[in-house]
Design an enzyme around this catalytic site. Structure first.
Site, PDB file in Angstrom:
ATOM      1  CE  LYS A  11      14.426 -34.191  10.380  1.00  0.00           C
ATOM      2  NZ  LYS A  11      15.553 -34.438  11.289  1.00  0.00           N
ATOM      3  N   PRO A  90       5.211 -31.408  17.645  1.00  0.00           N
ATOM      4  CG  PRO A  90       5.491 -33.697  18.009  1.00  0.00           C
ATOM      5  CD  PRO A  90       4.770 -32.712  17.140  1.00  0.00           C
ATOM      6  CG  HIS A  91       8.742 -28.096  20.915  1.00  0.00           C
ATOM      7  ND1 HIS A  91       9.153 -28.149  22.204  1.00  0.00           N
ATOM      8  CD2 HIS A  91       7.452 -27.660  20.927  1.00  0.00           C
ATOM      9  CE1 HIS A  91       8.173 -27.747  22.985  1.00  0.00           C
ATOM     10  NE2 HIS A  91       7.124 -27.457  22.246  1.00  0.00           N
ATOM     11  N   GLY A  94      12.722 -34.911  16.608  1.00  0.00           N
ATOM     12  CA  GLY A  94      13.312 -35.648  15.488  1.00  0.00           C
ATOM     13  C   GLY A  94      12.643 -35.387  14.150  1.00  0.00           C
ATOM     14  CB  ILE A  95       9.540 -34.493  12.921  1.00  0.00           C
ATOM     15  CG1 ILE A  95       8.882 -33.876  14.161  1.00  0.00           C
ATOM     16  CG2 ILE A  95       9.369 -36.004  12.901  1.00  0.00           C
ATOM     17  CD1 ILE A  95       7.358 -34.066  14.176  1.00  0.00           C
ATOM     18  N   GLY A  96      12.358 -32.122  12.723  1.00  0.00           N
ATOM     19  CA  GLY A  96      12.670 -30.805  12.141  1.00  0.00           C
ATOM     20  C   GLY A  96      12.326 -29.646  13.028  1.00  0.00           C
ATOM     21  N   GLY A  97      11.134 -29.612  13.526  1.00  0.00           N
ATOM     22  CA  GLY A  97      10.687 -28.567  14.452  1.00  0.00           C
ATOM     23  C   GLY A  97      11.341 -27.222  14.210  1.00  0.00           C
ATOM     24  N   GLY A  98      12.250 -26.876  15.101  1.00  0.00           N
ATOM     25  CA  GLY A  98      12.909 -25.573  15.052  1.00  0.00           C
ATOM     26  C   GLY A  98      13.654 -25.327  13.747  1.00  0.00           C
ATOM     27  CB  SER A  99      15.727 -27.494  11.540  1.00  0.00           C
ATOM     28  OG  SER A  99      16.586 -27.898  12.567  1.00  0.00           O
ATOM     29  CG  ASP A 121      18.385 -31.681  10.720  1.00  0.00           C
ATOM     30  OD1 ASP A 121      19.123 -32.300   9.930  1.00  0.00           O
ATOM     31  OD2 ASP A 121      17.775 -32.214  11.657  1.00  0.00           O
TER      32      ASP A 121
HETATM   33  O1  C5P Z   1      23.220 -28.359  14.116  1.00  0.00           O
HETATM   34  P1  C5P Z   1      22.234 -28.612  15.197  1.00  0.00           P
HETATM   35  O2  C5P Z   1      22.230 -27.544  16.236  1.00  0.00           O
HETATM   36  O3  C5P Z   1      20.853 -28.917  14.695  1.00  0.00           O
HETATM   37  O4  C5P Z   1      22.719 -29.948  15.908  1.00  0.00           O
HETATM   38  C1  C5P Z   1      22.351 -30.276  17.217  1.00  0.00           C
HETATM   39  C2  C5P Z   1      23.394 -31.217  17.797  1.00  0.00           C
HETATM   40  O5  C5P Z   1      23.319 -32.481  17.148  1.00  0.00           O
HETATM   41  C3  C5P Z   1      24.825 -30.776  17.623  1.00  0.00           C
HETATM   42  O6  C5P Z   1      25.220 -29.946  18.663  1.00  0.00           O
HETATM   43  C4  C5P Z   1      25.584 -32.097  17.623  1.00  0.00           C
HETATM   44  O7  C5P Z   1      25.773 -32.547  18.951  1.00  0.00           O
HETATM   45  C5  C5P Z   1      24.611 -33.037  16.977  1.00  0.00           C
HETATM   46  N1  C5P Z   1      24.870 -33.220  15.533  1.00  0.00           N
HETATM   47  C6  C5P Z   1      25.960 -33.970  15.135  1.00  0.00           C
HETATM   48  N2  C5P Z   1      26.199 -34.158  13.791  1.00  0.00           N
HETATM   49  C7  C5P Z   1      25.371 -33.634  12.867  1.00  0.00           C
HETATM   50  C8  C5P Z   1      24.246 -32.872  13.262  1.00  0.00           C
HETATM   51  C9  C5P Z   1      24.026 -32.685  14.610  1.00  0.00           C
HETATM   52  O8  C5P Z   1      26.727 -34.462  15.954  1.00  0.00           O
HETATM   53  N3  C5P Z   1      25.625 -33.852  11.575  1.00  0.00           N
END
Ligand code: C5P
Length: 265
Positions: A11, A90-91, A94-99, A121
């Site tokens: 991503k 790479p995880h 910033g490119i989605g990885g786990g999501s 994400d």
């Molecule tokens: O939802 P996810 O686990 O991918 O997000 C990781 C962290 O990124 C969240 O715990 C939060 O600190 C931050 N985040 C945020 N606002 C978003 C998405 C992520 O602050 N819209």
């Protein structure tokens, strides 16, 4: 269900504006998200017990238990499955990885409704087509005229935890993206947008500035997500491949790849 193998594309946030913050701490975003032709691969086979096997060039350090989002995705769906995850990306990058991996499992299980509870994400990764992403990641709209782009992706190896980058933001109410072109110049439009997380990520991991610097011949170089992967946009695939070869040769420890993004269909 029967066994299914799904592609989990990288991503890329071509632009990522942070426009506010909700009471629960999550940030409000305005982002143009596209997907690349490089990615992980996830195979899901129903089984009597849950298992996750991780292989591929970036398998090291990836959990093979309930800490992995692919496990959580199947668990939330109430399905025990044997999951094989091939990590080509790479995880924590910033490119989605786990999501994107979790979205692939939800696609295989036919459970798109579970996306948001697995991460902000995951809904966009389920789409895997160009999207304008707003809200905390939950408000999605197709970008019908978004072209395909030739990119070089550069990851300099720094791991920057997303929450830390958001927390370090000084200004959380930035302007939203400008109206997207109808038939005009996407590159000029993209240049006028931003990644509002870039400064905070560079402050934490200065090597990100080095990754941007090696993309000096790109039409546009920017960070994706909360980093540390950066992308450069090149005029065409051959230009991107040449630049990727140069950057990889000069930076043998970095992950560098040329890639095409998927345009709107
Ligand atoms: O939802 P996810 O686990 O991918 O997000 C990781 C962290 O990124 C969240 O715990 C939060 O600190 C931050 N985040 C945020 N606002 C978003 C998405 C992520 O602050 N819209």
């Amino acid at each position: 269900m029967t066994a299914a193998t799904e592609f989990a594309p990288a991503k890329i946030n071509l632009a990522l504006h942070v426009v506010g913050q909700e009471a629960n701490g999550y940030h409000l975003l305005d982002s143009l998200v596209v997907f690349a032709d490089v990615g992980d691969r996830v195979s899901v086979t129903p089984a009597s017990a849950m298992s996750v096997t991780v292989d591929g060039p970036f398998a090291e350090g990836v959990p093979n238990d309930a800490r992995n989002l692919v496990w959580k995705a199947a668990e939330r769906a109430g399905i025990a499955a044997q999951i094989v995850l091939t990590k080509n990306l790479p995880h924590g990058a910033g490119i989605g990885g786990g999501s994107s991996d979790a979205a692939a499992v939800l696609r295989a299980l036919g459970r798109p409704d579970l996306a948001l509870e697995l991460g902000a994400d995951v809904p966009v990764c389920l789409k895997a087509t160009p999207q304008r992403m707003q809200g905390i990641g939950d408000v999605l709209a197709d970008v019908p005229r978004c072209p395909a782009f030739s990119l070089v992706l550069v990851n300099p190896g720094a791991h920057v935890p997303t929450p830390d980058v958001f927390r370090a933001l000084q200004v959380k109410t930035n302007s939203p993206m400008k109206a997207m072109p109808t038939d005009g110049d996407w590159l000029a439009w993209l240049k006028a947008q931003r990644n509002d997380l870039q400064g905070a990520a560079i402050a934490r991991a200065p090597v990100i500035a080095d990754a941007l610097a090696v993309l000096h011949d790109a039409v546009l170089a920017r960070m994706s997500g909360s980093g540390s992967t950066c992308f450069g946009i090149y005029p065409d695939r051959i230009g991107a491949e040449k630049a990727a070869a140069r950057i990889a040769q000069n930076n043998p420890d970095w992950w560098v790849t040329a890639s095409q993004t998927v345009g709107a269909s």
